[in-house]
Design a protein around this motif. Structure first.
Motif, PDB file in Angstrom:
ATOM      1  N   ALA A 109       0.803  -1.223   0.000  1.00 51.40           N
ATOM      2  CA  ALA A 109       0.000   0.000   0.000  1.00 51.40           C
ATOM      3  C   ALA A 109       0.834   1.270   0.000  1.00 51.40           C
ATOM      4  O   ALA A 109       0.299   2.364  -0.210  1.00 51.40           O
ATOM      5  N   MET A 110       2.125   1.141   0.218  1.00 55.50           N
ATOM      6  CA  MET A 110       2.978   2.329   0.320  1.00 55.50           C
ATOM      7  C   MET A 110       3.229   2.964  -1.042  1.00 55.50           C
ATOM      8  O   MET A 110       3.251   2.294  -2.071  1.00 55.50           O
ATOM      9  N   LYS A 111       3.444   4.276  -1.014  1.00 58.78           N
ATOM     10  CA  LYS A 111       3.593   5.037  -2.250  1.00 58.78           C
ATOM     11  C   LYS A 111       5.040   5.285  -2.650  1.00 58.78           C
ATOM     12  O   LYS A 111       5.324   5.612  -3.797  1.00 58.78           O
ATOM     13  N   SER A 112       5.964   5.146  -1.708  1.00 58.10           N
ATOM     14  CA  SER A 112       7.357   5.481  -2.017  1.00 58.10           C
ATOM     15  C   SER A 112       8.304   4.621  -1.195  1.00 58.10           C
ATOM     16  O   SER A 112       7.931   4.107  -0.127  1.00 58.10           O
ATOM     17  N   PRO A 113       9.537   4.463  -1.662  1.00 58.80           N
ATOM     18  CA  PRO A 113      10.520   3.698  -0.878  1.00 58.80           C
ATOM     19  C   PRO A 113      10.865   4.378   0.434  1.00 58.80           C
ATOM     20  O   PRO A 113      11.194   3.715   1.416  1.00 58.80           O
ATOM     21  N   GLU A 114      10.781   5.714   0.476  1.00 63.88           N
ATOM     22  CA  GLU A 114      11.070   6.435   1.722  1.00 63.88           C
ATOM     23  C   GLU A 114      10.058   6.060   2.797  1.00 63.88           C
ATOM     24  O   GLU A 114      10.405   5.940   3.977  1.00 63.88           O
ATOM     25  N   GLU A 115       8.823   5.860   2.392  1.00 66.70           N
ATOM     26  CA  GLU A 115       7.783   5.437   3.332  1.00 66.70           C
ATOM     27  C   GLU A 115       8.103   4.057   3.886  1.00 66.70           C
ATOM     28  O   GLU A 115       7.915   3.792   5.070  1.00 66.70           O
ATOM     29  N   ALA A 116       8.601   3.168   3.020  1.00 69.14           N
ATOM     30  CA  ALA A 116       8.969   1.824   3.473  1.00 69.14           C
ATOM     31  C   ALA A 116      10.168   1.856   4.405  1.00 69.14           C
ATOM     32  O   ALA A 116      10.262   1.071   5.361  1.00 69.14           O
ATOM     33  N   MET A 117      11.090   2.776   4.161  1.00 66.30           N
ATOM     34  CA  MET A 117      12.277   2.883   5.012  1.00 66.30           C
ATOM     35  C   MET A 117      11.899   3.224   6.449  1.00 66.30           C
ATOM     36  O   MET A 117      12.591   2.826   7.394  1.00 66.30           O
ATOM     37  N   GLN A 118      10.799   3.939   6.629  1.00 70.34           N
ATOM     38  CA  GLN A 118      10.382   4.310   7.969  1.00 70.34           C
ATOM     39  C   GLN A 118      10.008   3.106   8.822  1.00 70.34           C
ATOM     40  O   GLN A 118      10.042   3.168  10.054  1.00 70.34           O
ATOM     41  N   LEU A 119       9.650   2.000   8.167  1.00 69.02           N
ATOM     42  CA  LEU A 119       9.363   0.771   8.907  1.00 69.02           C
ATOM     43  C   LEU A 119      10.574   0.311   9.704  1.00 69.02           C
ATOM     44  O   LEU A 119      10.445  -0.262  10.793  1.00 69.02           O
ATOM     45  N   PHE A 120      11.755   0.547   9.158  1.00 69.31           N
ATOM     46  CA  PHE A 120      12.973  -0.027   9.728  1.00 69.31           C
ATOM     47  C   PHE A 120      13.836   0.997  10.457  1.00 69.31           C
ATOM     48  O   PHE A 120      14.853   0.626  11.044  1.00 69.31           O
ATOM     49  N   GLY A 135       3.355  -9.070  -7.512  1.00 66.32           N
ATOM     50  CA  GLY A 135       2.830  -8.630  -8.796  1.00 66.32           C
ATOM     51  C   GLY A 135       2.862  -9.731  -9.837  1.00 66.32           C
ATOM     52  O   GLY A 135       1.913  -9.896 -10.617  1.00 66.32           O
ATOM     53  N   THR A 136       3.947 -10.507  -9.834  1.00 68.15           N
ATOM     54  CA  THR A 136       4.071 -11.606 -10.799  1.00 68.15           C
ATOM     55  C   THR A 136       3.045 -12.698 -10.539  1.00 68.15           C
ATOM     56  O   THR A 136       2.395 -13.191 -11.468  1.00 68.15           O
ATOM     57  N   SER A 137       2.880 -13.085  -9.273  1.00 63.64           N
ATOM     58  CA  SER A 137       1.979 -14.194  -8.944  1.00 63.64           C
ATOM     59  C   SER A 137       0.510 -13.813  -9.110  1.00 63.64           C
ATOM     60  O   SER A 137      -0.333 -14.674  -9.338  1.00 63.64           O
ATOM     61  N   HIS A 138       0.195 -12.521  -8.986  1.00 68.77           N
ATOM     62  CA  HIS A 138      -1.195 -12.071  -9.101  1.00 68.77           C
ATOM     63  C   HIS A 138      -1.491 -11.394 -10.444  1.00 68.77           C
ATOM     64  O   HIS A 138      -2.583 -10.868 -10.647  1.00 68.77           O
ATOM     65  N   GLY A 139      -0.538 -11.399 -11.346  1.00 68.68           N
ATOM     66  CA  GLY A 139      -0.747 -10.753 -12.636  1.00 68.68           C
ATOM     67  C   GLY A 139      -0.968  -9.256 -12.514  1.00 68.68           C
ATOM     68  O   GLY A 139      -1.663  -8.650 -13.326  1.00 68.68           O
ATOM     69  N   ASP A 140      -0.344  -8.667 -11.496  1.00 69.52           N
ATOM     70  CA  ASP A 140      -0.503  -7.242 -11.214  1.00 69.52           C
ATOM     71  C   ASP A 140       0.725  -6.490 -11.747  1.00 69.52           C
ATOM     72  O   ASP A 140       1.736  -6.356 -11.062  1.00 69.52           O
ATOM     73  N   GLU A 141       0.639  -6.004 -12.975  1.00 65.16           N
ATOM     74  CA  GLU A 141       1.782  -5.350 -13.615  1.00 65.16           C
ATOM     75  C   GLU A 141       2.159  -4.047 -12.919  1.00 65.16           C
ATOM     76  O   GLU A 141       3.335  -3.677 -12.879  1.00 65.16           O
ATOM     77  N   ASN A 142       1.182  -3.360 -12.366  1.00 60.75           N
ATOM     78  CA  ASN A 142       1.475  -2.093 -11.698  1.00 60.75           C
ATOM     79  C   ASN A 142       2.363  -2.291 -10.479  1.00 60.75           C
ATOM     80  O   ASN A 142       3.298  -1.518 -10.235  1.00 60.75           O
ATOM     81  N   THR A 143       2.082  -3.341  -9.698  1.00 65.02           N
ATOM     82  CA  THR A 143       2.893  -3.622  -8.511  1.00 65.02           C
ATOM     83  C   THR A 143       4.296  -4.060  -8.912  1.00 65.02           C
ATOM     84  O   THR A 143       5.287  -3.651  -8.302  1.00 65.02           O
ATOM     85  N   ALA A 144       4.380  -4.893  -9.951  1.00 62.96           N
ATOM     86  CA  ALA A 144       5.693  -5.331 -10.431  1.00 62.96           C
ATOM     87  C   ALA A 144       6.499  -4.138 -10.945  1.00 62.96           C
ATOM     88  O   ALA A 144       7.704  -4.023 -10.687  1.00 62.96           O
ATOM     89  N   MET A 145       5.851  -3.231 -11.660  1.00 62.71           N
ATOM     90  CA  MET A 145       6.553  -2.062 -12.173  1.00 62.71           C
ATOM     91  C   MET A 145       6.963  -1.120 -11.044  1.00 62.71           C
ATOM     92  O   MET A 145       8.014  -0.488 -11.109  1.00 62.71           O
ATOM     93  N   LYS A 146       6.131  -1.056  -9.983  1.00 56.82           N
ATOM     94  CA  LYS A 146       6.485  -0.206  -8.855  1.00 56.82           C
ATOM     95  C   LYS A 146       7.771  -0.695  -8.194  1.00 56.82           C
ATOM     96  O   LYS A 146       8.578   0.113  -7.715  1.00 56.82           O
ATOM     97  N   ALA A 147       7.989  -2.008  -8.189  1.00 55.44           N
ATOM     98  CA  ALA A 147       9.229  -2.560  -7.634  1.00 55.44           C
ATOM     99  C   ALA A 147      10.438  -2.015  -8.386  1.00 55.44           C
ATOM    100  O   ALA A 147      11.444  -1.628  -7.780  1.00 55.44           O
ATOM    101  N   VAL A 148      10.339  -1.979  -9.703  1.00 55.78           N
ATOM    102  CA  VAL A 148      11.434  -1.458 -10.524  1.00 55.78           C
ATOM    103  C   VAL A 148      11.618   0.040 -10.284  1.00 55.78           C
ATOM    104  O   VAL A 148      12.752   0.527 -10.141  1.00 55.78           O
ATOM    105  N   GLU A 149      10.517   0.759 -10.212  1.00 49.79           N
ATOM    106  CA  GLU A 149      10.594   2.204 -10.001  1.00 49.79           C
ATOM    107  C   GLU A 149      11.228   2.548  -8.665  1.00 49.79           C
ATOM    108  O   GLU A 149      11.987   3.515  -8.558  1.00 49.79           O
ATOM    109  N   TRP A 150      10.931   1.762  -7.641  1.00 44.68           N
ATOM    110  CA  TRP A 150      11.546   2.010  -6.333  1.00 44.68           C
ATOM    111  C   TRP A 150      13.057   1.864  -6.396  1.00 44.68           C
ATOM    112  O   TRP A 150      13.798   2.641  -5.806  1.00 44.68           O
TER     113      TRP A 150
END
Length: 427
Positions: A294-305, A351-366
């Motif tokens: 659900a996160m919008k940016s890698p910086e948001e994910a970094m706050q987890l850690f 993204g790969t297992s659910h056929g969700d291209e947007n999530t897979a592409m977000k991984a690359v963008e991050w």
């Protein structure tokens, strides 16, 4: 040597118009065929003109012609389809099982080609033998290869997650818990951290997530840290009592020595604080997968850690007298590495297992948004003229180093191929 010959044949690097069989017939390679990685001839479905006849069939390659007999091909009907035997040394005549002579050709490689190949592959005394040639490689060619390597590494990580997911019957959170534990060990203690996490399944820990002390006791007890901890420390006494109770209740046995490493390590990187962070994440309702998605940016994910540790570990590095200062669980650089090794692969796998291209592409963008990692591999390539400005590139360089350079797979590296094919074309 045979692998090099296969490479030369496959890529048509040293195949000239004046090639002839050992008995003097002219050879023209129309199609070298497809490389066979299983049993049978080396190349399938080749098309070769020998003299006045056009042949379609298979090609076998050996260093010595006599290897045909040594490998018992003369008694194997699977090799009756061979239309040309390519060798480095013509020391025997070879035949099909019915006695027919198979055309044979000596592959002559230029001495400079051999020199450059061995300079790349055999120079164990040099970290990056191709470094002097890298500045001469076209930038577009280099960028294309690095892009391929970054995707190769990301998909490999996603495939590993898929294997774990199958092992844990589709439990994404348990899978995330294991890969996070391994990532928290970074390169030094990744194996011990993964083994520790696997010995304490997330489903079991969740039943005790209301008590951070209990979770810490389970992790440090199973990890073998409490045996050597100072008994006079009140916190340690609590952990020992708590672990003893749960070990008896659930028949827990401490793992065999996990081989924790702390020599020449900064206190901030000691495994104690990594374990404390893992315990804290579990105690705060470990449901990271959906939060990450659900996160919008890698910086948001970094706050987890980068959340601060609480209690004893807010100002301790080991079971020893603490500091008056409090410290973050992880530096921003370390948190970014966790995003690279946990959040990004999870998004790609999901993204790969659910056929969700947007999530897979977000991984690359991050990866493209995160800063480059800073390590010996990135420095090595920077000194050779390949600079990394983002994590997408640094991951590509790590893939290149680990899976090609260190394994001396120069024949399968596009940079190595470029250097060797350029040499071939200069002949």
């Amino acid at each position: 040597m045979e692998r090099l010959m296969q490479y030369v044949w496959q890529h048509r690097l040293l195949l000239h118009t004046d090639m002839t069989t050992v008995d003097g017939r002219h050879v023209t390679v129309i199609d070298p065929g497809h490389l066979n990685k299983d049993a049978g001839p080396d190349f399938f479905n080749a098309k070769i003109r020998i003299g006045d006849h056009l042949w379609a069939g298979d090609v076998e390659i050996h260093v010595r012609a006599s290897d045909w007999h040594r490998h018992n091909h003369h008694n194997d009907k699977a090799y009756d389809s061979v239309i040309l035997h390519v060798v480095d040394r013509d020391d025997a005549q070879i035949k099909r099982t019915n006695g027919e002579i198979i055309p044979q050709m000596v592959m002559t490689c230029d001495s400079e080609f051999h020199r450059r190949y061995h300079q790349l592959v055999d120079r164990a005394d040099i970290d990056l033998p191709c470094a002097p040639y890298i500045p001469g490689i076209p930038p577009l060619y280099l960028t294309d290869w690095l892009t391929g390597l970054a995707y190769e590494r990301l998909h490999a990580k996603a495939d590993h997650i898929a294997v774990l997911l199958k092992e844990y019957t589709g439990d994404w959170e348990q899978t995330c818990y294991v890969i996070l534990a391994r990532a928290l060990g970074f390169s030094t203690n990744s194996e011990p951290m993964e083994r520790l996490a696997k010995s304490l399944p997330l489903q079991f820990l969740r039943k005790h997530s209301d008590s951070l002390l209990t979770l810490e006791a389970l992790f440090f007890g199973q990890g073998g840290f409490l045996d050597k901890a100072p008994a006079y420390d009140p916190y340690v006494e609590q952990l020992v009592r708590e672990h003893k109770f749960f070990a008896h209740k659930f028949s827990l046995k401490p793992l065999q020595p996990l081989g924790w490493k702390m020599a020449r390590m900064r206190p901030h990187n000691f495994p104690h604080r990594r374990i404390a962070l893992l315990a804290q994440l579990v105690s705060s309702d470990f449901r990271l997968v959906h939060r990450i998605l659900a996160m919008k940016s890698p910086e948001e994910a970094m706050q987890l850690f980068t959340q601060p540790l609480t209690g004893y570990w807010a100002n301790h590095f080991t079971f020893s007298p603490g500091s008056e200062r409090t410290y973050e669980a992880l530096s921003k650089a370390s948190a970014a590495i966790l995003v690279i090794n946990v959040a990004v692969p999870l998004m790609m796998a999901y993204g790969t297992s659910h056929g969700d291209e947007n999530t897979a592409m977000k991984a690359v963008e991050w990866l493209q948004q995160l800063p480059s990692e800073s390590n010996s591999i990135v420095t090595l390539f920077a000194n050779a003229g390949i600079r990394s400005n983002d994590a997408f590139t640094s991951q590509a360089l790590i893939q290149l180093r680990r899976n090609y350079c260190e394994q001396r797979k120069c024949l399968f590296c596009r940079l190595g191929h470029r250097l060797l094919s350029t040499q071939a074309k200069r002949r």
